[in-house]
Motif scaffolding. Structure first.
Motif, PDB file in Angstrom:
ATOM      1  N   PHE A 168      80.619  21.745 -76.342  1.00  0.00           N
ATOM      2  CA  PHE A 168      82.064  21.627 -76.541  1.00  0.00           C
ATOM      3  C   PHE A 168      82.552  20.237 -76.139  1.00  0.00           C
ATOM      4  N   ILE A 169      82.088  19.756 -74.997  1.00  0.00           N
ATOM      5  CA  ILE A 169      82.483  18.430 -74.507  1.00  0.00           C
ATOM      6  C   ILE A 169      81.988  17.347 -75.466  1.00  0.00           C
ATOM      7  N   SER A 170      80.767  17.493 -75.939  1.00  0.00           N
ATOM      8  CA  SER A 170      80.204  16.516 -76.869  1.00  0.00           C
ATOM      9  C   SER A 170      80.994  16.490 -78.179  1.00  0.00           C
ATOM     10  N   ASP A 171      81.328  17.669 -78.710  1.00  0.00           N
ATOM     11  CA  ASP A 171      82.108  17.741 -79.951  1.00  0.00           C
ATOM     12  C   ASP A 171      83.496  17.142 -79.764  1.00  0.00           C
ATOM     13  N   ARG A 172      84.111  17.408 -78.615  1.00  0.00           N
ATOM     14  CA  ARG A 172      85.448  16.887 -78.356  1.00  0.00           C
ATOM     15  C   ARG A 172      85.415  15.364 -78.249  1.00  0.00           C
ATOM     16  N   ALA A 173      84.375  14.824 -77.606  1.00  0.00           N
ATOM     17  CA  ALA A 173      84.243  13.366 -77.500  1.00  0.00           C
ATOM     18  C   ALA A 173      84.053  12.743 -78.877  1.00  0.00           C
ATOM     19  N   GLU A 174      83.244  13.399 -79.708  1.00  0.00           N
ATOM     20  CA  GLU A 174      83.032  12.891 -81.067  1.00  0.00           C
ATOM     21  C   GLU A 174      84.342  12.848 -81.842  1.00  0.00           C
ATOM     22  N   ARG A 175      85.187  13.841 -81.608  1.00  0.00           N
ATOM     23  CA  ARG A 175      86.473  13.906 -82.297  1.00  0.00           C
ATOM     24  C   ARG A 175      87.395  12.770 -81.866  1.00  0.00           C
ATOM     25  N   TYR A 176      87.547  12.575 -80.551  1.00  0.00           N
ATOM     26  CA  TYR A 176      88.515  11.547 -80.148  1.00  0.00           C
ATOM     27  C   TYR A 176      87.976  10.121 -80.246  1.00  0.00           C
ATOM     28  N   THR A 177      86.664   9.949 -80.355  1.00  0.00           N
ATOM     29  CA  THR A 177      86.143   8.601 -80.558  1.00  0.00           C
ATOM     30  C   THR A 177      86.111   8.220 -82.034  1.00  0.00           C
ATOM     31  N   GLU A 217      83.502  -0.256 -86.196  1.00  0.00           N
ATOM     32  CA  GLU A 217      83.290   1.176 -85.954  1.00  0.00           C
ATOM     33  C   GLU A 217      82.524   1.398 -84.654  1.00  0.00           C
ATOM     34  N   LEU A 218      81.506   0.567 -84.420  1.00  0.00           N
ATOM     35  CA  LEU A 218      80.718   0.684 -83.193  1.00  0.00           C
ATOM     36  C   LEU A 218      81.578   0.402 -81.963  1.00  0.00           C
ATOM     37  N   GLU A 219      82.285  -0.710 -81.984  1.00  0.00           N
ATOM     38  CA  GLU A 219      83.132  -1.066 -80.840  1.00  0.00           C
ATOM     39  C   GLU A 219      84.164   0.014 -80.559  1.00  0.00           C
ATOM     40  N   GLN A 220      84.822   0.487 -81.614  1.00  0.00           N
ATOM     41  CA  GLN A 220      85.854   1.498 -81.424  1.00  0.00           C
ATOM     42  C   GLN A 220      85.292   2.798 -80.862  1.00  0.00           C
ATOM     43  N   SER A 221      84.144   3.223 -81.373  1.00  0.00           N
ATOM     44  CA  SER A 221      83.576   4.489 -80.903  1.00  0.00           C
ATOM     45  C   SER A 221      83.214   4.417 -79.428  1.00  0.00           C
ATOM     46  N   LEU A 222      82.827   3.235 -78.963  1.00  0.00           N
ATOM     47  CA  LEU A 222      82.504   3.069 -77.539  1.00  0.00           C
ATOM     48  C   LEU A 222      83.762   2.866 -76.710  1.00  0.00           C
ATOM     49  N   LEU A 223      84.683   2.051 -77.194  1.00  0.00           N
ATOM     50  CA  LEU A 223      85.894   1.756 -76.431  1.00  0.00           C
ATOM     51  C   LEU A 223      86.806   2.971 -76.291  1.00  0.00           C
ATOM     52  N   LEU A 224      86.772   3.861 -77.282  1.00  0.00           N
ATOM     53  CA  LEU A 224      87.633   5.047 -77.210  1.00  0.00           C
ATOM     54  C   LEU A 224      87.174   6.045 -76.152  1.00  0.00           C
ATOM     55  N   GLU A 225      86.007   5.790 -75.550  1.00  0.00           N
ATOM     56  CA  GLU A 225      85.593   6.563 -74.381  1.00  0.00           C
ATOM     57  C   GLU A 225      86.391   6.147 -73.148  1.00  0.00           C
ATOM     58  N   PHE A 226      87.111   5.032 -73.247  1.00  0.00           N
ATOM     59  CA  PHE A 226      87.910   4.521 -72.136  1.00  0.00           C
ATOM     60  C   PHE A 226      89.393   4.580 -72.507  1.00  0.00           C
ATOM     61  N   GLN A 227      89.915   5.783 -72.559  1.00  0.00           N
ATOM     62  CA  GLN A 227      91.340   5.998 -72.803  1.00  0.00           C
ATOM     63  C   GLN A 227      91.912   6.702 -71.581  1.00  0.00           C
ATOM     64  N   ASP A 228      93.015   6.186 -71.100  1.00  0.00           N
ATOM     65  CA  ASP A 228      93.610   6.772 -69.891  1.00  0.00           C
ATOM     66  C   ASP A 228      94.485   7.958 -70.269  1.00  0.00           C
ATOM     67  N   THR A 229      93.829   9.001 -70.774  1.00  0.00           N
ATOM     68  CA  THR A 229      94.527  10.229 -71.152  1.00  0.00           C
ATOM     69  C   THR A 229      93.865  11.394 -70.409  1.00  0.00           C
ATOM     70  N   PRO A 230      94.598  12.475 -70.164  1.00  0.00           N
ATOM     71  CA  PRO A 230      94.004  13.618 -69.459  1.00  0.00           C
ATOM     72  C   PRO A 230      92.758  14.161 -70.160  1.00  0.00           C
ATOM     73  N   GLU A 231      92.781  14.239 -71.497  1.00  0.00           N
ATOM     74  CA  GLU A 231      91.649  14.805 -72.229  1.00  0.00           C
ATOM     75  C   GLU A 231      90.392  13.968 -72.041  1.00  0.00           C
ATOM     76  N   VAL A 232      90.520  12.643 -72.181  1.00  0.00           N
ATOM     77  CA  VAL A 232      89.348  11.775 -72.062  1.00  0.00           C
ATOM     78  C   VAL A 232      88.845  11.756 -70.621  1.00  0.00           C
ATOM     79  N   ARG A 233      89.763  11.680 -69.664  1.00  0.00           N
ATOM     80  CA  ARG A 233      89.354  11.701 -68.257  1.00  0.00           C
ATOM     81  C   ARG A 233      88.613  13.000 -67.925  1.00  0.00           C
TER      82      ARG A 233
END
Length: 202
Positions: free
Chosen positions: A58-67, A82-98
């Motif tokens: 579930f966590i993996s699927d959710r990460a794939e969705r928001y990245t 695409e590569l940069e964005q997929s990695l950088l979107l792991e660093f979003q200061d939102t409750p879901e990503v945290r």
């Protein structure tokens, strides 16, 4: 309705794991968090190990969705973007990503003590490595498969380490993102240098 309850359980499990760690996951607390009975949890997931395995997915699927949802422009992008964005979107200061990143870290750390998690964790990590390697292959199409995989392993490993430092408050978010961008540049440049060295050697 059953799907909604199953999702509620997985969302609750991610929250509890992020807050208390894997060892702090108790079925009674999860039931209260998800607003369901413990019997329903066992009905859907059989046992605690089943909850952990499905929460990892579930966590993996959710990460794939928001990245992959970070750009709403609809414009096509090159592989580097695409590569940069997929990695950088792991660093979003939102409750879901945290929450997602914290729970992933807890599950990864717990695999040291809970061997039954290792196979699922390895599979999820390998999928991520293959995805990053495929993007690197589009950027440097003449790079060898082992070189692409090694670069992807370094990038994903670095990302996990930087994420832990960011979440623990020891690394500012903007600096973490700059380090990711620098690492992408270094890996792409390194793959290009390998290609030129191979051409010269032929």
């Amino acid at each position: 309705m059953a799907t909604d309850r199953r999702t509620a359980i997985l969302e609750g499990a991610a929250r509890v794991i992020a807050r208390r760690g894997v060892r702090g996951l108790r079925m009674e607390e999860l039931a209260a968090e998800a607003g369901v009975s413990t019997a329903l949890i066992y009905y859907h997931f059989k046992d605690r190990a089943g909850v952990l395995r499905h929460t990892l997915d579930f966590i993996s699927d959710r990460a794939e969705r928001y990245t992959s949802d970070g750009d709403d422009s609809g414009e096509p992008h090159d592989a580097r973007h695409e590569l940069e964005q997929s990695l950088l979107l792991e660093f979003q200061d939102t409750p879901e990503v945290r929450e997602n990143s914290t729970a992933w870290g807890e599950l990864r750390a717990s695999a040291i003590f809970e061997p039954e998690l290792r196979g699922d964790l390895a599979g999820t990590t390998l999928d991520w490595i293959h995805y990053v390697a495929a993007l690197l292959g589009r950027i440097q199409p003449t790079a060898t498969a082992p070189s692409l995989t090694a670069s992807a392993e370094r990038l994903t490993g670095l990302l996990e380490g930087l994420s832990t430092r960011w979440l623990s408050g020891t690394l500012p978010l903007p600096h973490a993102r700059e380090l990711v961008k620098d690492a992408v540049s270094i890996e792409i440049q390194g793959l290009g240098l390998q290609r030129r060295a191979t051409v010269r050697a032929q």
